[in-house]
Design an enzyme around this catalytic site. Structure first.
Site, PDB file in Angstrom:
ATOM      1  N   ARG A 120     -27.887 -39.722  23.596  1.00 38.50           N
ATOM      2  CA  ARG A 120     -26.546 -40.199  23.997  1.00 38.50           C
ATOM      3  C   ARG A 120     -25.559 -39.062  24.285  1.00 38.50           C
ATOM      4  O   ARG A 120     -24.347 -39.237  24.193  1.00 38.50           O
ATOM      5  CB  ARG A 120     -25.955 -41.136  22.934  1.00 38.50           C
ATOM      6  CG  ARG A 120     -26.751 -42.399  22.771  1.00 38.50           C
ATOM      7  CD  ARG A 120     -25.885 -43.574  22.399  1.00 38.50           C
ATOM      8  NE  ARG A 120     -26.662 -44.784  22.440  1.00 38.50           N
ATOM      9  CZ  ARG A 120     -27.368 -45.259  21.424  1.00 38.50           C
ATOM     10  NH1 ARG A 120     -27.382 -44.611  20.274  1.00 38.50           N
ATOM     11  NH2 ARG A 120     -28.056 -46.367  21.549  1.00 38.50           N
ATOM     12  N   LYS A 142     -20.392 -34.033  37.860  1.00 37.86           N
ATOM     13  CA  LYS A 142     -21.234 -35.070  38.475  1.00 37.86           C
ATOM     14  C   LYS A 142     -22.697 -34.707  38.218  1.00 37.86           C
ATOM     15  O   LYS A 142     -23.117 -33.579  38.508  1.00 37.86           O
ATOM     16  CB  LYS A 142     -20.991 -35.147  39.977  1.00 37.86           C
ATOM     17  CG  LYS A 142     -19.778 -35.954  40.355  1.00 37.86           C
ATOM     18  CD  LYS A 142     -19.741 -36.205  41.847  1.00 37.86           C
ATOM     19  CE  LYS A 142     -18.510 -36.988  42.239  1.00 37.86           C
ATOM     20  NZ  LYS A 142     -18.386 -37.142  43.699  1.00 37.86           N
ATOM     21  N   GLU A 184     -20.473 -25.964  52.257  1.00 42.47           N
ATOM     22  CA  GLU A 184     -19.531 -26.468  51.244  1.00 42.47           C
ATOM     23  C   GLU A 184     -18.319 -25.533  51.133  1.00 42.47           C
ATOM     24  O   GLU A 184     -17.216 -25.969  50.808  1.00 42.47           O
ATOM     25  CB  GLU A 184     -20.206 -26.622  49.868  1.00 42.47           C
ATOM     26  CG  GLU A 184     -21.348 -27.644  49.816  1.00 42.47           C
ATOM     27  CD  GLU A 184     -20.908 -29.119  49.765  1.00 42.47           C
ATOM     28  OE1 GLU A 184     -19.689 -29.401  49.804  1.00 42.47           O
ATOM     29  OE2 GLU A 184     -21.800 -29.989  49.719  1.00 42.47           O
ATOM     30  N   LYS A 226     -11.543 -26.758  43.489  1.00 41.21           N
ATOM     31  CA  LYS A 226     -12.286 -27.927  42.987  1.00 41.21           C
ATOM     32  C   LYS A 226     -11.805 -28.313  41.586  1.00 41.21           C
ATOM     33  O   LYS A 226     -11.661 -29.499  41.260  1.00 41.21           O
ATOM     34  CB  LYS A 226     -13.794 -27.651  42.990  1.00 41.21           C
ATOM     35  CG  LYS A 226     -14.540 -28.856  42.453  1.00 41.21           C
ATOM     36  CD  LYS A 226     -15.919 -29.047  42.982  1.00 41.21           C
ATOM     37  CE  LYS A 226     -16.467 -30.371  42.423  1.00 41.21           C
ATOM     38  NZ  LYS A 226     -17.866 -30.578  42.690  1.00 41.21           N
ATOM     39  N   GLU A 236     -13.141 -39.821  40.205  1.00 38.60           N
ATOM     40  CA  GLU A 236     -13.098 -40.151  41.631  1.00 38.60           C
ATOM     41  C   GLU A 236     -12.554 -41.557  41.892  1.00 38.60           C
ATOM     42  O   GLU A 236     -13.186 -42.377  42.548  1.00 38.60           O
ATOM     43  CB  GLU A 236     -14.489 -39.988  42.251  1.00 38.60           C
ATOM     44  CG  GLU A 236     -14.423 -39.845  43.762  1.00 38.60           C
ATOM     45  CD  GLU A 236     -15.761 -39.500  44.411  1.00 38.60           C
ATOM     46  OE1 GLU A 236     -16.332 -38.453  44.072  1.00 38.60           O
ATOM     47  OE2 GLU A 236     -16.199 -40.276  45.248  1.00 38.60           O
ATOM     48  N   ARG A 240     -10.245 -37.190  44.409  1.00 37.36           N
ATOM     49  CA  ARG A 240     -11.519 -36.459  44.364  1.00 37.36           C
ATOM     50  C   ARG A 240     -12.424 -36.838  45.545  1.00 37.36           C
ATOM     51  O   ARG A 240     -13.266 -36.055  45.963  1.00 37.36           O
ATOM     52  CB  ARG A 240     -12.247 -36.702  43.031  1.00 37.36           C
ATOM     53  CG  ARG A 240     -13.529 -35.880  42.921  1.00 37.36           C
ATOM     54  CD  ARG A 240     -14.123 -35.825  41.534  1.00 37.36           C
ATOM     55  NE  ARG A 240     -15.347 -35.051  41.540  1.00 37.36           N
ATOM     56  CZ  ARG A 240     -15.998 -34.647  40.471  1.00 37.36           C
ATOM     57  NH1 ARG A 240     -15.523 -34.951  39.272  1.00 37.36           N
ATOM     58  NH2 ARG A 240     -17.110 -33.944  40.556  1.00 37.36           N
ATOM     59  N   ASN A 244     -15.767 -35.419  49.572  1.00 36.93           N
ATOM     60  CA  ASN A 244     -16.890 -35.998  50.327  1.00 36.93           C
ATOM     61  C   ASN A 244     -16.724 -35.790  51.833  1.00 36.93           C
ATOM     62  O   ASN A 244     -17.452 -36.412  52.611  1.00 36.93           O
ATOM     63  CB  ASN A 244     -17.021 -37.490  50.019  1.00 36.93           C
ATOM     64  CG  ASN A 244     -17.311 -37.721  48.546  1.00 36.93           C
ATOM     65  OD1 ASN A 244     -18.060 -36.959  47.947  1.00 36.93           O
ATOM     66  ND2 ASN A 244     -16.703 -38.741  47.956  1.00 36.93           N
ATOM     67  N   HIS A 247     -19.691 -35.820  54.106  1.00 41.80           N
ATOM     68  CA  HIS A 247     -20.852 -36.261  53.323  1.00 41.80           C
ATOM     69  C   HIS A 247     -21.390 -37.632  53.744  1.00 41.80           C
ATOM     70  O   HIS A 247     -22.582 -37.878  53.606  1.00 41.80           O
ATOM     71  CB  HIS A 247     -20.525 -36.254  51.828  1.00 41.80           C
ATOM     72  CG  HIS A 247     -20.557 -34.862  51.237  1.00 41.80           C
ATOM     73  ND1 HIS A 247     -19.740 -33.851  51.682  1.00 41.80           N
ATOM     74  CD2 HIS A 247     -21.315 -34.317  50.252  1.00 41.80           C
ATOM     75  CE1 HIS A 247     -19.992 -32.753  50.989  1.00 41.80           C
ATOM     76  NE2 HIS A 247     -20.947 -33.004  50.126  1.00 41.80           N
ATOM     77  N   HIS A 251     -25.049 -37.549  54.518  1.00 48.81           N
ATOM     78  CA  HIS A 251     -26.041 -38.270  53.700  1.00 48.81           C
ATOM     79  C   HIS A 251     -26.919 -39.164  54.568  1.00 48.81           C
ATOM     80  O   HIS A 251     -28.124 -39.279  54.329  1.00 48.81           O
ATOM     81  CB  HIS A 251     -25.356 -39.126  52.631  1.00 48.81           C
ATOM     82  CG  HIS A 251     -24.878 -38.333  51.452  1.00 48.81           C
ATOM     83  ND1 HIS A 251     -24.078 -38.879  50.470  1.00 48.81           N
ATOM     84  CD2 HIS A 251     -25.097 -37.063  51.077  1.00 48.81           C
ATOM     85  CE1 HIS A 251     -23.817 -37.950  49.566  1.00 48.81           C
ATOM     86  NE2 HIS A 251     -24.422 -36.845  49.912  1.00 48.81           N
ATOM     87  N   HIS A 265     -29.252 -30.276  52.292  1.00 54.19           N
ATOM     88  CA  HIS A 265     -27.987 -30.993  52.078  1.00 54.19           C
ATOM     89  C   HIS A 265     -26.817 -30.297  52.784  1.00 54.19           C
ATOM     90  O   HIS A 265     -26.045 -30.915  53.515  1.00 54.19           O
ATOM     91  CB  HIS A 265     -27.729 -31.117  50.575  1.00 54.19           C
ATOM     92  CG  HIS A 265     -26.401 -31.698  50.242  1.00 54.19           C
ATOM     93  ND1 HIS A 265     -26.078 -33.003  50.536  1.00 54.19           N
ATOM     94  CD2 HIS A 265     -25.287 -31.156  49.683  1.00 54.19           C
ATOM     95  CE1 HIS A 265     -24.830 -33.244  50.157  1.00 54.19           C
ATOM     96  NE2 HIS A 265     -24.326 -32.137  49.635  1.00 54.19           N
TER      97      HIS A 265
HETATM   98  N1  GLY Z   1     -19.446 -32.717  45.272  1.00 54.95           N
HETATM   99  C1  GLY Z   1     -18.365 -33.602  45.259  1.00 54.95           C
HETATM  100  C2  GLY Z   1     -17.741 -33.787  43.922  1.00 54.95           C
HETATM  101  O1  GLY Z   1     -18.101 -33.086  42.994  1.00 54.95           O
HETATM  102  O2  GLY Z   1     -16.918 -34.636  43.747  1.00 54.95           O
END
Ligand code: GLY
Length: 376
Positions: A120, A142, A184, A226, A236, A240, A244, A247, A251, A265
């Site tokens: 956990r 993330k 990026e 960031k 998000e 946030r 993207n 993306h 994607h 990517h």
């Molecule tokens: N890579 C996008 C984020 O971390 O929100």
């Protein structure tokens, strides 16, 4: 050393991002300090074991306290997650144990998801070794894996205890991987505003030469930006989502290509950023000069900026064929950000200006992709 502090509300937690050329030589010391007596288990990108500098620091693939992670989006899946869970539990972890992720984005995401879920929740240190992981995926918590239904669909937010970034590690990165990470970096420059964007152009030579001091500054600026975004919106629910940019298009292209190494990517994000700029331009959302500056920046770093130029190797996608039929709509429909009303897109409005458009009809986005390919 550049130190950036990240403070997040949800887990009442804060951590440092430490950036310094050569800091990897001290990784054991730093990790032992962070573990505060807990057992340490390091999850290491298997490919790093072929590089003498890593062998020297980590030992062999069979050294105690190390687990090997097989990189590549195709293996960022539930099968590898499950294998690593069993292997990690076999090492006798307890709630005070510390996991350490040493590798690129796939290793960081998998190790992070293990840390979020094993017993956990275990503590985690991120030691990213690719540019993409150093400027983006290791920061912000993330974690997760891909599912057959799409990218990053199984995961959790789990912030690290510390991020340790050594730009000299990028000297051993294959050219293609380094370039993919630059996508990026450019994305961050577009979002952050003229100061960072112009710095990138100004330092283009040092960045492309992988000068560790220049890279340390660029990574610092990207992580700083960031961190600010993550601190404002960890989960998000709002701003946030700007991260993207490129993306949703990217994607879909990655998914269509099939995660077989033909499209990385970052490469897909570079083309996705160009597609987002053109989408905005067609709506009159961005001034022609700003749109051109972004296209020029992608080109100046040698990033792919056209669908037809995306992909390499024996599995190079045939985009004309892939765009026929409903495969493109299906790939777009697998995006995490798809809702009943449509897709959520980040629309660049200028350098440092953007807007999040929700409910964009999937058919409209597919049409933009098809028209863009036809026009190339
Ligand atoms: N890579 C996008 C984020 O971390 O929100």
């Amino acid at each position: 050393m550049h130190v950036i502090r990240v403070v997040v509300k949800h887990q009442d937690h804060s951590y440092d991002i430490n950036i310094k050329p050569g800091i990897f030589k001290k990784w054991r010391e730093l990790v032992v300090e962070c573990a505060r007596g807990g057992k340490i288990l390091s999850l290491v990108d298997r490919n790093l074991m072929d590089i003498p500098a890593f062998q020297e620091e980590c030992g062999s693939a069979h050294s105690p306290g190390l687990l090997m992670v097989t990189p590549g989006e195709a293996r960022k899946n539930l099968a590898q997650y499950s294998e690593l869970c069993e292997a990690a539990l076999g090492q006798g972890l307890d709630r005070n144990s510390l996991l350490v992720a040493v590798g690129g984005g796939v290793t960081g995401d998998l190790a992070g998801f293990l840390a979020a879920t094993l017993l956990r929740g275990l503590r985690l240190v991120q030691i990213p070794t690719t540019l993409l992981a150093q400027v983006d995926s290791s920061v912000g918590g993330k974690t997760g894996v891909n599912s057959a239904a799409g990218k990053n669909l199984v995961g959790a937010f789990h912030q690290p205890e510390q991020v340790i970034i050594d730009p000299t590690l990028l000297l051993t990165l294959p050219d293609r991987e380094f370039l993919a990470g630059l996508a990026e970096v450019v994305k961050t420059g577009v979002l952050a505003g003229p100061e960072l964007f112009n710095q990138l152009r100004h330092n283009q030579d040092g960045i492309s030469r992988r000068d560790p001091e220049v890279l340390a500054q660029v990574i610092r600026d990207c992580c700083h930006f960031k961190a600010e975004v993550v601190m404002a919106d960890e989960r998000e629910t709002g701003k946030r989502a700007m991260l993207n940019l490129g993306h949703t298009f990217g994607h879909a292209l990655e998914t269509l290509a099939g995660f077989n190494g033909s499209v990385l990517h970052g490469e897909a994000v570079a083309v996705g950023t160009r597609l987002a700029v053109d989408f905005s331009r067609q709506q009159g959302g961005i001034a022609p000069e700003a749109a051109q500056a972004i296209r020029d920046c992608l080109q100046a770093f040698g990033l792919p900026d056209r669908i037809s130029r995306l992909g390499t190797g024996p599995f190079k996608p045939d985009w004309q064929e892939l765009f026929q039929g409903k495969g493109l709509e299906e790939a777009l429909g697998h995006d995490k950000k798809v809702g009943r009303q449509g897709l959520t897109l980040v629309i660049p409005k200028g350098i440092g200006e953007w807007e999040i458009q929700a409910g964009v009809a999937l058919a409209r986005v597919a049409e933009h992709l098809r028209n863009s390919l036809a026009a190339e």
